[in-house]
Design a protein around this motif. Structure first.
Motif, mmCIF file in Angstrom:
data_model
loop_
_atom_site.group_PDB
_atom_site.id
_atom_site.type_symbol
_atom_site.label_atom_id
_atom_site.label_comp_id
_atom_site.label_asym_id
_atom_site.label_seq_id
_atom_site.Cartn_x
_atom_site.Cartn_y
_atom_site.Cartn_z
ATOM 1 N N UNK A 1 47.150 14.549 -5.386
ATOM 2 C CA UNK A 1 48.460 14.002 -5.744
ATOM 3 C C UNK A 1 49.603 14.989 -5.468
ATOM 4 N N UNK A 2 49.269 16.197 -5.096
ATOM 5 C CA UNK A 2 50.296 17.222 -4.863
ATOM 6 C C UNK A 2 50.116 17.843 -3.477
ATOM 7 N N UNK A 3 51.222 18.393 -2.943
ATOM 8 C CA UNK A 3 51.117 19.115 -1.667
ATOM 9 C C UNK A 3 50.383 20.428 -1.893
ATOM 10 N N UNK A 4 50.684 21.035 -3.019
ATOM 11 C CA UNK A 4 50.106 22.344 -3.293
ATOM 12 C C UNK A 4 49.804 22.548 -4.771
ATOM 13 N N UNK A 5 48.756 23.282 -5.022
ATOM 14 C CA UNK A 5 48.405 23.640 -6.395
ATOM 15 C C UNK A 5 48.387 25.170 -6.477
ATOM 16 N N UNK A 6 49.055 25.697 -7.490
ATOM 17 C CA UNK A 6 49.060 27.147 -7.707
ATOM 18 C C UNK A 6 48.499 27.391 -9.113
ATOM 19 N N UNK A 7 47.460 28.201 -9.176
ATOM 20 C CA UNK A 7 46.794 28.444 -10.470
ATOM 21 C C UNK A 7 47.011 29.893 -10.890
ATOM 22 N N UNK B 1 36.203 28.558 -8.090
ATOM 23 C CA UNK B 1 35.314 27.540 -7.515
ATOM 24 C C UNK B 1 36.076 26.422 -6.807
ATOM 25 N N UNK B 2 37.392 26.346 -7.021
ATOM 26 C CA UNK B 2 38.162 25.258 -6.387
ATOM 27 C C UNK B 2 39.257 25.747 -5.422
ATOM 28 N N UNK B 3 39.649 27.012 -5.541
ATOM 29 C CA UNK B 3 40.781 27.513 -4.743
ATOM 30 C C UNK B 3 40.400 27.689 -3.273
ATOM 31 N N UNK B 4 41.390 27.471 -2.402
ATOM 32 C CA UNK B 4 41.196 27.778 -0.978
ATOM 33 C C UNK B 4 41.489 29.264 -0.732
ATOM 34 N N UNK B 5 42.427 29.788 -1.505
ATOM 35 C CA UNK B 5 42.783 31.203 -1.369
ATOM 36 C C UNK B 5 43.000 31.827 -2.740
ATOM 37 N N UNK B 6 42.727 33.117 -2.794
ATOM 38 C CA UNK B 6 42.974 33.878 -4.019
ATOM 39 C C UNK B 6 43.924 35.023 -3.682
ATOM 40 N N UNK B 7 44.974 35.158 -4.472
ATOM 41 C CA UNK B 7 45.877 36.292 -4.325
ATOM 42 C C UNK B 7 45.647 37.213 -5.530
ATOM 43 N N UNK C 1 46.973 22.795 -0.305
ATOM 44 C CA UNK C 1 46.203 24.033 -0.498
ATOM 45 C C UNK C 1 46.208 24.439 -1.979
ATOM 46 N N UNK C 2 45.090 24.930 -2.423
ATOM 47 C CA UNK C 2 45.003 25.443 -3.801
ATOM 48 C C UNK C 2 45.002 26.972 -3.726
ATOM 49 N N UNK C 3 46.001 27.565 -4.336
ATOM 50 C CA UNK C 3 46.107 29.026 -4.375
ATOM 51 C C UNK C 3 45.906 29.501 -5.807
ATOM 52 N N UNK C 4 44.929 30.365 -5.996
ATOM 53 C CA UNK C 4 44.743 30.977 -7.322
ATOM 54 C C UNK C 4 45.365 32.366 -7.278
ATOM 55 N N UNK C 5 46.074 32.717 -8.327
ATOM 56 C CA UNK C 5 46.633 34.062 -8.426
ATOM 57 C C UNK C 5 45.963 34.682 -9.647
ATOM 58 N N UNK C 6 45.098 35.637 -9.415
ATOM 59 C CA UNK C 6 44.321 36.139 -10.542
ATOM 60 C C UNK C 6 43.769 37.528 -10.314
ATOM 61 N N UNK C 7 43.386 38.121 -11.412
ATOM 62 C CA UNK C 7 42.763 39.446 -11.396
ATOM 63 C C UNK C 7 42.072 39.591 -12.740
ATOM 64 N N UNK C 8 40.960 40.284 -12.766
ATOM 65 C CA UNK C 8 40.299 40.466 -14.061
ATOM 66 C C UNK C 8 41.028 41.518 -14.899
ATOM 67 N N UNK C 9 41.983 42.200 -14.278
ATOM 68 C CA UNK C 9 42.799 43.162 -15.032
ATOM 69 C C UNK C 9 44.129 42.507 -15.396
ATOM 70 N N UNK C 10 44.564 42.732 -16.608
ATOM 71 C CA UNK C 10 45.832 42.164 -17.052
ATOM 72 C C UNK C 10 47.013 43.056 -16.698
#
Lengths: 101, 215
Positions: free
Chosen positions: B79-85, B100-106, B1-10
């Motif tokens: 190549x990995x079990x999980x990707x965290x961005x 555009x690539x993540x399965x989930x966004x936190x 699973x690809x998990x992105x952790x993001x927000x437009x606010x810093x």
């Protein structure tokens, strides 16, 4: 301190799924859409200069490797999922940052 | 699973959550790739400190930005079990590429008005991203106050934002997170152990990775 809601804005909702496994016409369109979406970032000024600098400053270098060492390099790069060239540059950067040279 | 952790606010605690989740998943035996998509490269610095202290981070970390983040993550994912961005802080190409690539966004959110306003802007970008990639999105209060009504008020306000699930669980403003980060450690490893921080992180991970459904 209290929480104040932001005024609402109307918007439409469009959903569409993609299939990455087959390189169809549809996925090509999705790729174009993705590129356009990424390029649409409000802070896009960082992207162009970065690409330009990288292209301008990267020079090809011929290095002769012992075959055993080269195989180990290739395996290490494969484990990280990056190219041999990227792995060598990464390792060199780390070494230089740590004071080597 | 690809998990992105993001927000437009810093300043919402993206990197803190990203490294803590990456370590937690690695400790569970998963082969984790942590992608630092933030120009400040705090996750990479954290990983260097961690590697110096422990000899091995326990996960692989790479720094990627812009459109390259999309292409490289897609190449590396098998190549990995999980990707965290870890991305964002602003509406950048890296953030959009991750979407555009993540399965989930936190989306970590601080219980403050400016943060709640930013959630709505994030929802707009997310809606656009879903035309390309139908990803799930969760928002979580990070740095929750120990007392007062702001946490609950923030949850209520953010719940009205379409296109994302506002979690009821919260990550408290606990010293164990920054104290651990300084030493290259997650709250799961930091001593003295903060049981509340550990429980909050564990609950969050269980929900994100579909191991638990929030009631």
């Amino acid at each position: 301190m209290s929480i104040t809601k932001k005024p609402k804005r109307p918007a439409s909702d469009i959903e569409q799924s993609t299939n990455d496994s087959v390189r169809t016409e549809e996925t090509k369109i999705d790729e174009i859409k993705a590129e356009a979406f990424i390029a649409g970032a409000s802070e896009s000024s960082l992207k162009a200069p970065t690409a330009k600098i990288q292209k301008a400053e990267r020079l090809p270098v011929l290095i002769r490797f012992d075959p055993v060492l080269l195989r180990k390099v290739e395996e290490a790069a494969q484990r990280r999922g990056i190219s041999r060239s990227a792995w060598i540059q990464y390792v060199l950067s780390v070494a230089l940052e740590k004071g080597e040279g | 699973m690809i998990l992105a952790i993001g927000n437009i606010k810093g300043g919402v605690g993206k990197t803190t959550l990203a490294v803590n989740i990456a370590i937690a998943r690695a400790l569970q035996g998963r082969d984790v790739l942590l992608v630092d998509g933030d120009q400040q490269q705090t996750a990479m610095t954290f990983t260097e400190i961690r590697t110096d202290k422990k000899g091995n981070a326990g996960y692989t970390a790479v720094s990627l930005c812009g459109a390259a983040l999309r292409t490289q993550v897609r190449q590396m994912q098998p190549k990995y079990d999980e990707v965290i961005i870890d991305v964002g802080g602003r509406d950048t190409g890296s953030l959009r590429a991750a979407l555009t690539v993540a399965h989930s966004l936190l989306i970590p959110v601080q219980p403050r008005s400016f943060d709640i306003w930013a959630v709505e802007q994030m929802a707009d970008v997310l809606k656009e991203a879903r035309e390309i990639n139908d990803l799930k999105a969760f928002a979580v209060i990070n740095g929750a106050d120990a007392q007062g009504h702001d946490n609950e008020d923030a949850i209520k306000a953010a719940q009205e934002t379409e296109g994302m699930t506002m979690l009821k669980i919260m990550i408290g403003r606990r010293k164990a997170f920054p104290n651990g980060a300084t030493l290259g450690l997650s709250v799961l490893e930091h001593i003295p152990r903060d049981p509340k921080a550990v429980q909050e992180l564990t609950d969050l991970i269980d929900i994100i990775y579909d191991q638990k459904v929030e009631e």
